[in-house]
Every structure is written in C-alpha cells, then in structure tokens.
Scaffold this motif. Sequence first.
Motif, PDB file in Angstrom:
ATOM      1  N   ILE A 188       0.818  -1.215   0.000  1.00 55.82           N
ATOM      2  CA  ILE A 188       0.000   0.000   0.000  1.00 55.82           C
ATOM      3  C   ILE A 188       0.850   1.263   0.000  1.00 55.82           C
ATOM      4  CG2 ILE A 188      -0.268   0.234   2.501  1.00 55.82           C
ATOM      5  CD1 ILE A 188      -3.002   0.683  -0.171  1.00 55.82           C
ATOM      6  N   ILE A 189       2.005   1.236   0.674  1.00 58.68           N
ATOM      7  CA  ILE A 189       2.880   2.416   0.677  1.00 58.68           C
ATOM      8  C   ILE A 189       3.448   2.642  -0.721  1.00 58.68           C
ATOM      9  CG2 ILE A 189       5.066   3.349   1.526  1.00 58.68           C
ATOM     10  CD1 ILE A 189       4.432   2.198   4.236  1.00 58.68           C
ATOM     11  N   SER A 190       3.833   1.557  -1.375  1.00 60.56           N
ATOM     12  CA  SER A 190       4.344   1.671  -2.747  1.00 60.56           C
ATOM     13  C   SER A 190       3.281   2.252  -3.665  1.00 60.56           C
ATOM     14  CB  SER A 190       4.782   0.293  -3.249  1.00 60.56           C
ATOM     15  OG  SER A 190       5.185   0.350  -4.602  1.00 60.56           O
ATOM     16  N   PHE A 191       2.043   1.747  -3.530  1.00 59.86           N
ATOM     17  CA  PHE A 191       0.959   2.294  -4.357  1.00 59.86           C
ATOM     18  C   PHE A 191       0.745   3.768  -4.058  1.00 59.86           C
ATOM     19  CE2 PHE A 191      -3.430   3.735  -4.446  1.00 59.86           C
ATOM     20  CZ  PHE A 191      -3.682   3.663  -5.808  1.00 59.86           C
ATOM     21  N   LEU A 192       0.715   4.113  -2.775  1.00 58.75           N
ATOM     22  CA  LEU A 192       0.462   5.498  -2.388  1.00 58.75           C
ATOM     23  C   LEU A 192       1.524   6.422  -2.969  1.00 58.75           C
ATOM     24  CD1 LEU A 192      -1.443   7.261  -0.725  1.00 58.75           C
ATOM     25  CD2 LEU A 192       0.025   6.867   1.254  1.00 58.75           C
ATOM     26  N   GLY A 193       2.790   5.983  -2.922  1.00 57.46           N
ATOM     27  CA  GLY A 193       3.869   6.785  -3.484  1.00 57.46           C
ATOM     28  C   GLY A 193       3.686   7.006  -4.977  1.00 57.46           C
ATOM     29  N   LYS A 194       3.321   5.944  -5.686  1.00 57.34           N
ATOM     30  CA  LYS A 194       3.111   6.058  -7.130  1.00 57.34           C
ATOM     31  C   LYS A 194       1.899   6.936  -7.450  1.00 57.34           C
ATOM     32  CE  LYS A 194       5.144   1.535  -8.128  1.00 57.34           C
ATOM     33  NZ  LYS A 194       4.867   0.126  -8.524  1.00 57.34           N
TER      34      LYS A 194
END
Length: 524
Positions: free
Chosen positions: A210-216
């Motif tokens: 979820i953090i990776s998605f949020l960053g993208k």
Amino acid sequence: MLLNEVLPALIEYWPLVLSAAVVGYLLNNKFWKGLNRYPGHWLAAYTNWWRFFDAWGRKHEWTTLRLHRKYGDVVRLGPNVLSFGDPKAIKVIYGLNKGMTKSDFYPVQQAVAKGRRIQSLFSTTDESYHAKYRRCVNSAFAMSSLVHYEPLVEATMNVFLDRTERLFAETGKSCNFNQWLQFFAFDVIGDLTWSKRLGFVEKNEDVDGIISFLGKFLSYAGPIGQMPFLDLLLEKNPLRLLAQRLGLSKTVFPVTLFAQKNSNERAADIAKIKAYGLPKRMDSKGVDLLSKFAQAAHDHPEFMTDTQILASCTSMIFAGSETTAISLSSVFYFLLKHPRCYKKLMDELDFAVANGIIEDKPNKSVSWSDSQKLPYLDACIQESFRMHPPAGLILERIVPPQGMDILGNFIPGGTIVGCNAWVLHRRPEVFGQDVDSFRPERWIEASLEQLKVMKATMFQFGAGARTCIGKNVSLLEVYKLVPSFLRRFEIYLENPDREWKTHNAWFVRQLEFHTKFRPRNTPS
C-alpha cells in the motif's frame, strides 16, 4: 455555399490556418484577463505544460521559491494561475466566507469504488458538501479528543521502540529511517482508525504494497493535477469508470480495497454503533476513529452514509501516514545535521527527567502532556515544520466570478490563486534573515508579538476552513515519538557528509535517509 468556398481554402492552406490558431491560442493565454502584468517563467504565461513538466521534475517547491525571490510577491505559474508569497495573502485566499473554492487539482486525488468517485473532506470541491461533512466528523479530530487517542498512539509507539531496538540497535544494521518512520505512521493510523496495528512495524515490510501504491499515486497526482483534464483521459476516464459500474472491469482502487478490508472486520460492531450510538462507558484503551465515524452516521444519518465512512477511512490512509512520516523524518534529519541542536535538546530532556518535570518511564516514552513542558523540543519541531513542510505545491483556490482584491491586486474571476508553504516559511521579514538555516532558537528568542506573526505564517497544515482536519492527530504522534525515540536511542547518520534526496510528489517526501542506532544510557 459559403462552406463550399471556405472548406477548400482551409484544406489548401491548413498549415497556415493551424499555425494561426496555435499562435492565437497562445497569445490569448498570455494576455488572459490582464494577467500578463504578473511576472514568472516566460513559458508559464503561454501554457500549463510548463507547470506540468516542472512538477514532473520533482523540485517544484524550489522553482516556486526561486521565482518569488526573483520577481516578488505575485508570480504567474500558468496562464490563469498566480502564486502569492506574502503571508498576508493567507487570510484573504483561505479565510472564511471569501467565496473561494478548490480547483480541479483536488478531484484528481479522489479514490474510486465500483466506478464512482469518493469525495473526501480533502478532495471535494463542493463547499456545501464539505461544510456538512466537516460538521459530522469535526469532534473526532478536536484537540479534546487527544486524550482518547493517546493510548492508541502509545501502544503502537512502544512496539515501534521495541522493534527498533531488536532490528537495528542490537544488530548495528543500517535503517532506511524515512521508510521505517512511515511504517510507524501507518501502524498508528491502523490503531487510530481500526484499533489494530496493520503489521508494518512487526513485519518490517510494506503490507499489501500500500505504501508503494500510495507513493506512485501521489507521484501521478502532483503533475497531473497541474492539468486535471489529463486525469479524465487516464485514471478517471468516464468509459473506464462506466465499465467498473457495469461490472465489466474488476479493477479496484487499492487504497479503497485496503480501507474496506479493514473496516469489514468490524462490520457488526459498526452496525450497532450506527443504530444505537457509542456506549456511554468508553474503553480505557481509547475510542478509534472508525467508531467515531459510525457515531457520526448515527447522529447524522441523512448525510453520513457508508460511503462517507469509507471516504473518511480512505483519507486517513492517504494523508494521515504520508504527511506525518515526512514531518517526523524532517525533525530527526535536521537534528542529526545540526549536532549543537541535537545536544541542546538532549540536555533539555535529561534535565527535565532529573528534575521531575517529565516522568521517567522504564521504556523512556514521553506523554503528550509532558512533551508540552519542553520548550526547546517545541522549537526544534516548529523549525523542522518551517524548513520542510509536507506539501510542495500551492494550495489552489478559484477566485469567485466577480473577482476580488488580493493585497491591492484586483484578480479576475476564474483565476487560480494560492500560496506555497515553502515560500511562506522562508520570509525574512517574518523569520529573520537566516531563513535558509535551521535555527530553533528563533522560536524562543522572538517577542510575543513576533511569535504570533510567525505562527500565523506557518502553513504546513493549510489554513482557514480547509485546514487539515487531522492536524491534532499528527501533532500528537510527532510530539510523543520524537522525545521518546531520542531518550531511548542514540542516532547516527550512516553517511554524515551525504544530503538526503527529496521527491516532490505533491507531498515532498524524503529518500535515502539512512541511519544507525545505539541504545542510549541516560546520564544520572
């Protein structure tokens, strides 16, 4: 008849016609409602593509600051976009009852569920909707609610401190500190929202990516928000959303799915609260935000539906983790880059414990009330907020149709205006000539009158009716974790000569902030 004569000419001379149309379009942009009198990058007057590509370069906060230092208080960032650098503009642009509305920059950041946009407090442009929504949930974020949330933050913080000791302090391993702090912030959001940690700290990993998605997603939203029509061609294409509503596409917005999954585990409890309200006797551990949102649905069933509850939970994921992690990283980074300030803060902490000003707990944790007794801690945190505010773009507002006066400038209706915290926080007449230096003492040395001006200029949480509603929760996390962590561990930069990197994805997050820790022996 006329068409038969004109059409062949258009076809024959189409290069000339096209060139004339393009030139006419660009000149119309440049002189749009007289905004050509405001300086800025020369391309900004002709097209928003300049703003798009500069935001894509991930350093837009520095571009805006340079432009203001070169051209003054009003800078043109696009054909119909003005940035104001004078702090006095805050009350005019973001004050109550000014008729300003949010621009189309914000809906770009709306989550989607089953092909329909989810309007959150942050992303809606409907001021009436926002006012009703805020009335429903305002009490959940009031300063008086901190007493209920502190046990939840405390529980996660204690786990975070123990895991830091086991994973890094005892092993001597390097820590990607900005990521580790975001794991903490995410688990706090889990505890505050759903009364359960989400596993980021325990597992030392990005749960469900979820953090990776949020960053993208934020990296997408920042530049795309400069030209919002692009979002209608890409992520929120009407045909794409229609396919989701009809069940032809199974695409699910990851943040929405994440919030739904965690909320569904509490479905039975939430249904009871919506029907009967919260029990009068509160659990000593604290009442989580999901329960407060359900209570709001009980109190305001005509407005606060399951969609608004989901939107509120989604907002906690979107803004609650990213901005707090950025603020925490800033405090620790600036202390490490300024050993004098680090030592001075540790002296204050040790003195406060030795003299009974703050409680000496076995695990070195510091309560919210005790943190408020530490003036140099407050100065260091305020100075970190000043030097590195989370938001790196202007907070856009649209001038009402009749136009308005902003600090002696008549701004025509429809113009997008706003302020950038990175510009406001570096005003020499407010903060002193050394605005580019980290110097916490400025917050202690200032007179009461000057301190009032300084605090009024701080813009890290926005201003006015749209001030970040989670401000108090974020402050609770920062003021508890910073002194607790510093009392528990000695922190070192892995490479003291290397500066961290930043990435302006709308929020200016930090990268490559690598540290090492040692258990700290508190001096007697």
